[in-house]
Design a protein around this motif. Structure first.
Motif, PDB file in Angstrom:
ATOM      1  N   ASP A 195       0.826  -1.220   0.000  1.00 14.87           N
ATOM      2  CA  ASP A 195       0.000   0.000   0.000  1.00 14.87           C
ATOM      3  C   ASP A 195       0.852   1.258   0.000  1.00 14.87           C
ATOM      4  N   ASN A 196       1.996   1.204   0.658  1.00 12.85           N
ATOM      5  CA  ASN A 196       2.881   2.372   0.675  1.00 12.85           C
ATOM      6  C   ASN A 196       3.572   2.576  -0.669  1.00 12.85           C
ATOM      7  N   ARG A 197       3.943   1.482  -1.302  1.00  9.58           N
ATOM      8  CA  ARG A 197       4.740   1.582  -2.526  1.00  9.58           C
ATOM      9  C   ARG A 197       3.865   1.754  -3.770  1.00  9.58           C
TER      10      ARG A 197
ATOM     11  N   PRO B 145       7.614  -1.821  -7.340  1.00 13.76           N
ATOM     12  CA  PRO B 145       8.281  -0.511  -7.389  1.00 13.76           C
ATOM     13  C   PRO B 145       7.486   0.536  -6.624  1.00 13.76           C
ATOM     14  N   ILE B 146       8.151   1.625  -6.301  1.00 13.36           N
ATOM     15  CA  ILE B 146       7.469   2.746  -5.634  1.00 13.36           C
ATOM     16  C   ILE B 146       6.827   3.607  -6.721  1.00 13.36           C
ATOM     17  N   ARG B 147       5.511   3.666  -6.694  1.00  7.01           N
ATOM     18  CA  ARG B 147       4.779   4.331  -7.772  1.00  7.01           C
ATOM     19  C   ARG B 147       5.186   5.797  -7.920  1.00  7.01           C
ATOM     20  N   ALA B 148       5.316   6.498  -6.802  1.00 11.15           N
ATOM     21  CA  ALA B 148       5.661   7.928  -6.866  1.00 11.15           C
ATOM     22  C   ALA B 148       7.023   8.116  -7.529  1.00 11.15           C
ATOM     23  N   GLU B 149       7.980   7.254  -7.177  1.00 11.93           N
ATOM     24  CA  GLU B 149       9.305   7.370  -7.789  1.00 11.93           C
ATOM     25  C   GLU B 149       9.240   7.051  -9.276  1.00 11.93           C
ATOM     26  N   LEU B 150       8.432   6.048  -9.627  1.00 11.77           N
ATOM     27  CA  LEU B 150       8.300   5.685 -11.038  1.00 11.77           C
ATOM     28  C   LEU B 150       7.635   6.808 -11.831  1.00 11.77           C
ATOM     29  N   GLU B 151       6.611   7.419 -11.233  1.00 12.56           N
ATOM     30  CA  GLU B 151       5.955   8.538 -11.909  1.00 12.56           C
ATOM     31  C   GLU B 151       6.905   9.710 -12.070  1.00 12.56           C
ATOM     32  N   GLN B 152       7.731   9.959 -11.043  1.00 13.72           N
ATOM     33  CA  GLN B 152       8.719  11.031 -11.144  1.00 13.72           C
ATOM     34  C   GLN B 152       9.725  10.720 -12.239  1.00 13.72           C
ATOM     35  N   TRP B 153      10.137   9.450 -12.292  1.00 15.21           N
ATOM     36  CA  TRP B 153      11.074   9.034 -13.345  1.00 15.21           C
ATOM     37  C   TRP B 153      10.459   9.207 -14.725  1.00 15.21           C
TER      38      TRP B 153
END
Length: 418
Positions: free
Chosen positions: A164-166, A279-287
């Motif tokens: 849920d966090n990632r 994967p961490i969704r926020a990091e992937l979206e930032q990428w």
């Protein structure tokens, strides 16, 4: 005479040498986490909580120590008990003693027999090539994860929280099973069979969800007996039969189960399984945003460079025809001048020739003859009389002079004699 080996390091202090031996043993896999079988002697539990003993057989012996809290000690273990220990070789530098640091100890009639069965299974798997087979890669972004673990366990709670966090909302199917005890193997095998079914596209379509594309099987830490279901052949074969990648996440990092050896990925803990597969969704979206910005920048730069090239090409094309036309015009003018010179020359020669012909024609014209005092005779019908044979006595004819014409008649004909 035996040649002595050359000493290249110089004399070493005893403590330095023993420390070097200690480091060497610590980095040699052969001497770390080995399963060793022997008989317990000089068994001495101390008030500090540490237990010292000697592990021996008829061919040798080693000092051993179990540090306080390192592992559970079966109450049946005493002087003379045959045990199997999992231990690493170490050196006590102050005394130069080699000793075993024990991580697990079990009587042979329990863990020893189980370890033997585990070794036999690993040997069969190695002979079959299962330990060396190509592993499946984890999906970059899993669409549907199946988790096989204890229902309501702390391990499951940790995995759910991390997911849920990632990646909030990531689809998952939890299959709760017993992870220890007599029924654990049966339930784990049945759960893995269910994950195989859920990975089939036609089944997923009927359920209205994506097919399972990743399986995580595992549990939290425990004693060797607690974890033993994951060393059992039916569970291992069920892991091998999975058509999608399997992550084995059993116990802690120091626990190595047969399921770990055959899985596509071995995670040190259940939490680590989520960290490695989700994967961490926020990091992937930032990428992706960064990638989109870089792509946009690269596109603008490409179009800008293309416009510069097109502008340059347009300018060159605009000038190039004029330069070509001017060159052709100069060439045409040169040809024209050359043609004019040739034509003028031809005309001059023809004018000269015509002038000559005109003079010649002028000089031989009958009028010029008449101007010199001659006359031209013609019959009444205009025929030029060139000899006396064309005349007859009494015939009328015309005489043409330079200034007029006179009519005459033949009165007499005289023929010139040869």
């Amino acid at each position: 005479m035996t040649e002595r080996a050359e000493v290249t390091t110089g004399p070493l202090a005893v403590g330095q040498f023993v420390s070097m031996v200690k480091r060497t043993l610590a980095h040699e896999p052969m001497f770390q986490r080995q399963a060793i079988r022997g008989e317990v002697s000089q068994w001495k539990p101390y008030p500090s909580g540490h237990t010292y003993f000697t592990l021996r057989d008829d061919d040798g012996q080693l000092s051993a120590v179990i540090w306080k809290g390192r592992c559970a000690i079966h109450p049946s273990i005493k002087e003379g008990t045959e045990v199997v220990v999992t231990a690493s070789l170490d050196v006590y530098v102050k005394r130069g003693n080699i000793q075993l640091i024990v991580e697990r100890i079990e009587p042979v009639n329990t863990l020893g027999a189980m370890e033997e069965a585990k070794r036999m299974l690993i040997q069969r798997l190695r002979q079959e090539g299962e330990l060396d087979r190509a592993r499946m890669a984890l999906p970059f972004i899993p669409k549907h994860i199946a988790i096989v673990t204890g229902a309501g366990s702390a391990a499951l709670a940790d995995m759910q929280r991390l997911i849920d966090n990632r990646w909030p909302g990531l689809r998952r199917t939890v299959i709760g099973v017993l992870v220890q005890g007599d029924r654990a193997v049966e339930e784990i095998v049945r759960a893995l069979a269910l994950t195989r079914r859920l990975s089939q596209p036609e089944v997923a379509t009927q359920r209205g969800e994506p097919p399972v594309d990743l399986v995580i099987v595992g549990r939290g830490g425990g004693s060797p007996q607690d974890l033993w279901a994951f060393n059992m052949e039916p569970v291992v074969r069920a892991v091998l039969a999975s058509p999608v990648p399997v992550v084995s996440a059993v116990g802690h990092e120091s626990d190595l189960l047969v399921s770990d050896l055959v899985a596509d990925v071995r995670a040190s803990t259940p939490s680590n399984a989520i960290e490695r597969s989700v994967p961490i969704r926020a990091e992937l979206e930032q990428w992706m945003d960064d990638l989109d910005e870089r792509l946009d920048h690269a596109t603008r730069r490409t179009f800008r460079d293309a416009r510069v090239r097109l502008t340059s090409l347009h300018a060159r094309l605009k000038v190039a025809p004029l330069a070509g036309i001017n060159a052709e015009k100069r060439l045409l003018m040169a040809h024209k001048a050359k043609l004019n010179r040739i034509t003028e020359g031809i005309f001059a020669r023809e004018r000269t020739r015509l002038s000559g012909l005109e003079a010649a024609l002028h000089s031989i014209h009958p009028q010029r003859v008449l101007e010199r005092g001659y006359a031209m005779t013609q019959t009444q019908d205009g025929t030029v009389i060139t000899n006396t044979g064309m005349l007859a006595v009494g015939q009328q004819f015309n005489l043409h002079f330079v200034d007029g014409t006179a009519e005459a008649a033949v009165t007499e004909i005289h023929i010139k004699e040869e």
